[in-house]
Motif scaffolding. Structure first.
Motif, mmCIF file in Angstrom:
data_model
loop_
_atom_site.group_PDB
_atom_site.id
_atom_site.type_symbol
_atom_site.label_atom_id
_atom_site.label_comp_id
_atom_site.label_asym_id
_atom_site.label_seq_id
_atom_site.Cartn_x
_atom_site.Cartn_y
_atom_site.Cartn_z
ATOM 1 N N TYR A 183 20.424 5.981 17.404
ATOM 2 C CA TYR A 183 21.712 5.320 17.651
ATOM 3 C C TYR A 183 21.802 4.868 19.112
ATOM 4 O O TYR A 183 22.352 3.808 19.418
ATOM 5 C CB TYR A 183 22.865 6.266 17.309
ATOM 6 N N TRP A 184 21.256 5.673 20.014
ATOM 7 C CA TRP A 184 21.322 5.350 21.443
ATOM 8 C C TRP A 184 20.193 4.418 21.877
ATOM 9 O O TRP A 184 20.393 3.556 22.734
ATOM 10 C CB TRP A 184 21.273 6.641 22.268
ATOM 11 N N TRP A 185 19.032 4.565 21.298
ATOM 12 C CA TRP A 185 17.850 3.869 21.830
ATOM 13 C C TRP A 185 17.407 2.663 21.005
ATOM 14 O O TRP A 185 16.837 1.724 21.557
ATOM 15 C CB TRP A 185 16.668 4.849 21.923
ATOM 16 N N ALA A 186 17.631 2.666 19.689
ATOM 17 C CA ALA A 186 17.138 1.590 18.836
ATOM 18 C C ALA A 186 18.187 0.497 18.684
ATOM 19 O O ALA A 186 19.362 0.697 19.016
ATOM 20 C CB ALA A 186 16.749 2.138 17.469
ATOM 21 N N ASP A 187 17.767 -0.644 18.163
ATOM 22 C CA ASP A 187 18.750 -1.683 17.878
ATOM 23 C C ASP A 187 19.340 -1.458 16.489
ATOM 24 O O ASP A 187 18.946 -0.548 15.756
ATOM 25 C CB ASP A 187 18.141 -3.085 18.001
ATOM 26 N N THR A 188 20.298 -2.304 16.105
ATOM 27 C CA THR A 188 21.041 -2.096 14.863
ATOM 28 C C THR A 188 20.144 -2.130 13.638
ATOM 29 O O THR A 188 20.263 -1.289 12.739
ATOM 30 C CB THR A 188 22.133 -3.166 14.723
ATOM 31 N N THR A 189 19.236 -3.098 13.593
ATOM 32 C CA THR A 189 18.394 -3.222 12.406
ATOM 33 C C THR A 189 17.422 -2.049 12.276
ATOM 34 O O THR A 189 17.202 -1.532 11.175
ATOM 35 C CB THR A 189 17.603 -4.548 12.439
ATOM 36 N N GLN A 190 16.862 -1.593 13.398
ATOM 37 C CA GLN A 190 15.962 -0.437 13.341
ATOM 38 C C GLN A 190 16.708 0.805 12.855
ATOM 39 O O GLN A 190 16.226 1.531 11.979
ATOM 40 C CB GLN A 190 15.358 -0.190 14.723
ATOM 41 N N LEU A 191 17.890 1.033 13.422
ATOM 42 C CA LEU A 191 18.687 2.180 13.002
ATOM 43 C C LEU A 191 19.054 2.062 11.526
ATOM 44 O O LEU A 191 18.962 3.039 10.773
ATOM 45 C CB LEU A 191 19.960 2.270 13.848
ATOM 46 N N GLY A 192 19.455 0.861 11.118
ATOM 47 C CA GLY A 192 19.887 0.667 9.743
ATOM 48 C C GLY A 192 18.797 0.927 8.728
ATOM 49 O O GLY A 192 19.015 1.605 7.716
ATOM 50 N N TRP A 193 17.590 0.416 8.997
ATOM 51 C CA TRP A 193 16.500 0.607 8.045
ATOM 52 C C TRP A 193 16.041 2.053 7.995
ATOM 53 O O TRP A 193 15.708 2.575 6.924
ATOM 54 C CB TRP A 193 15.334 -0.325 8.378
ATOM 55 N N VAL A 194 16.028 2.722 9.148
ATOM 56 C CA VAL A 194 15.665 4.142 9.143
ATOM 57 C C VAL A 194 16.711 4.946 8.385
ATOM 58 O O VAL A 194 16.377 5.847 7.598
ATOM 59 C CB VAL A 194 15.513 4.675 10.589
ATOM 60 N N LEU A 195 17.980 4.615 8.593
ATOM 61 C CA LEU A 195 19.043 5.344 7.905
ATOM 62 C C LEU A 195 18.950 5.150 6.395
ATOM 63 O O LEU A 195 19.103 6.108 5.625
ATOM 64 C CB LEU A 195 20.403 4.873 8.424
ATOM 65 N N VAL A 196 18.696 3.918 5.955
ATOM 66 C CA VAL A 196 18.540 3.661 4.531
ATOM 67 C C VAL A 196 17.347 4.448 3.979
ATOM 68 O O VAL A 196 17.412 5.049 2.893
ATOM 69 C CB VAL A 196 18.361 2.151 4.262
ATOM 70 N N ALA A 197 16.252 4.470 4.732
ATOM 71 C CA ALA A 197 15.058 5.194 4.294
ATOM 72 C C ALA A 197 15.302 6.698 4.185
ATOM 73 O O ALA A 197 14.669 7.384 3.369
ATOM 74 C CB ALA A 197 13.905 4.926 5.260
ATOM 75 N N LEU A 198 16.238 7.212 5.006
ATOM 76 C CA LEU A 198 16.516 8.651 5.009
ATOM 77 C C LEU A 198 17.679 9.034 4.100
ATOM 78 O O LEU A 198 18.099 10.195 4.098
ATOM 79 C CB LEU A 198 16.815 9.117 6.439
ATOM 80 N N LYS A 199 18.194 8.093 3.327
ATOM 81 C CA LYS A 199 19.308 8.407 2.436
ATOM 82 C C LYS A 199 18.877 9.331 1.304
ATOM 83 O O LYS A 199 19.515 10.353 1.036
ATOM 84 C CB LYS A 199 19.885 7.114 1.841
ATOM 85 N N ILE A 200 17.795 8.973 0.624
ATOM 86 C CA ILE A 200 17.434 9.651 -0.612
ATOM 87 C C ILE A 200 16.480 10.828 -0.435
ATOM 88 O O ILE A 200 16.730 11.915 -0.984
ATOM 89 C CB ILE A 200 16.846 8.656 -1.627
ATOM 90 N N PRO A 201 15.349 10.691 0.323
ATOM 91 C CA PRO A 201 14.394 11.818 0.372
ATOM 92 C C PRO A 201 14.980 13.156 0.828
ATOM 93 O O PRO A 201 14.734 14.182 0.159
ATOM 94 C CB PRO A 201 13.316 11.298 1.335
ATOM 95 N N PRO A 202 15.753 13.227 1.925
ATOM 96 C CA PRO A 202 16.320 14.528 2.292
ATOM 97 C C PRO A 202 17.266 15.073 1.221
ATOM 98 O O PRO A 202 17.292 16.284 0.964
ATOM 99 C CB PRO A 202 17.069 14.228 3.603
ATOM 100 N N PHE A 203 18.030 14.178 0.607
ATOM 101 C CA PHE A 203 18.950 14.586 -0.449
ATOM 102 C C PHE A 203 18.184 15.193 -1.626
ATOM 103 O O PHE A 203 18.543 16.261 -2.137
ATOM 104 C CB PHE A 203 19.762 13.368 -0.897
ATOM 105 N N LEU A 204 17.127 14.516 -2.055
ATOM 106 C CA LEU A 204 16.336 15.022 -3.180
ATOM 107 C C LEU A 204 15.681 16.356 -2.845
ATOM 108 O O LEU A 204 15.606 17.249 -3.698
ATOM 109 C CB LEU A 204 15.270 13.995 -3.570
ATOM 110 N N LEU A 205 15.211 16.500 -1.602
ATOM 111 C CA LEU A 205 14.603 17.766 -1.192
ATOM 112 C C LEU A 205 15.626 18.894 -1.254
ATOM 113 O O LEU A 205 15.330 19.987 -1.763
ATOM 114 C CB LEU A 205 14.028 17.643 0.222
#
Length: 245
Positions: A183-205
């Protein structure tokens, strides 16, 4: 020597019982956390936001599109008369993100309310477990029809809920440890894609670990069935007293 009045359970019977417990646990978790559809409703608004923003860098269009699709998902559930709690939670989350981003003019702030919610939820799992009332037990107790009976009457189940809550708390904290620096270091698109990628795997685990812990725990105590049995017994006592009178 085994009693003839109480046959010793066979290995096959025990396997069937274990399978039944796992099936019931899986169904309850599926209901509590929304299943595949709930995951889609969680991911889709954020995915649409970051996709549009990646293409044209238009904060207003991205935010309106994300909110619109969240509202459509709720409308579909209402039309189908399905449970709307997961869709409504998604709408509120998107709405807070839209308002926050519009107020600050910073597209990254669309994600900030959700990140803060994740951090708060992680702490809630940990704090409630330390306090002896693990949050996952408070959430799933009604689903299993045991309410809070696990706290005092089913110590093995309380231990399983504590393990599951620790798992949820630590997994969500690990997710926050990745997202907040971005949130502090990346731009909006980088943060957004990482956040989308981290939506499901941690939840499923976390859901999988919860299933493992609960499948190995003692079965829940059905307090609703107990109350119904007590009501029937009380009614029988009243009828017997009326006949004797």
């Amino acid at each position: 020597m085994a009693s003839v009045d109480k046959p010793t359970p066979t290995t096959h019977d025990q396997q069937d019982t274990d399978a039944d417990v796992k099936t019931v646990t899986e169904a309850a978790l599926f209901e509590a956390f929304g299943g595949v559809r709930g995951m889609v409703e969680t991911v889709l608004p954020g995915l649409l936001f970051v996709s549009i923003y990646t293409i044209n860098k238009d904060l207003h269009l991205s935010a309106i599109a994300a909110l619109a699709v969240a509202l459509v998902l709720v409308a579909v559930r209402l039309v189908r008369k399905d449970t709307v709690k997961h869709a409504f939670s998604g709408v509120f989350g998107v709405a807070f993100g839209v308002v926050f981003a519009m107020m600050t003019g910073n597209a990254k702030d669309f994600y900030l309310p959700g990140m803060l919610y994740t951090l708060g939820l992680a702490l809630a799992y940990i704090v409630t477990t330390l306090a002896g009332v693990p949050l996952i037990g408070l959430m799933l107790g009604p689903v299993f029809k045991e309410n809070l009976s696990w706290r005092t009457r089913n110590p093995g189940r309380k231990k399983a809920y504590a393990k599951a809550s620790w798992a949820w708390g630590l997994i969500l904290l690990a997710k926050c440890a990745i997202l907040f620096p971005l949130y502090w270091w990346a731009d909006t698109t980088q943060l957004g894609w990482v956040l989308v990628a981290l939506k499901i795997p941690p939840f499923l685990l976390a859901v999988y670990l919860t299933w493992v812990f609960l499948a190995k725990a003692p079965p829940p105590i059905d307090v609703f069935a107990e109350m119904e049995a007590e009501e029937r017994a009380e009614e029988a006592r009243k009828q017997a007293a009326e006949r004797e009178a």
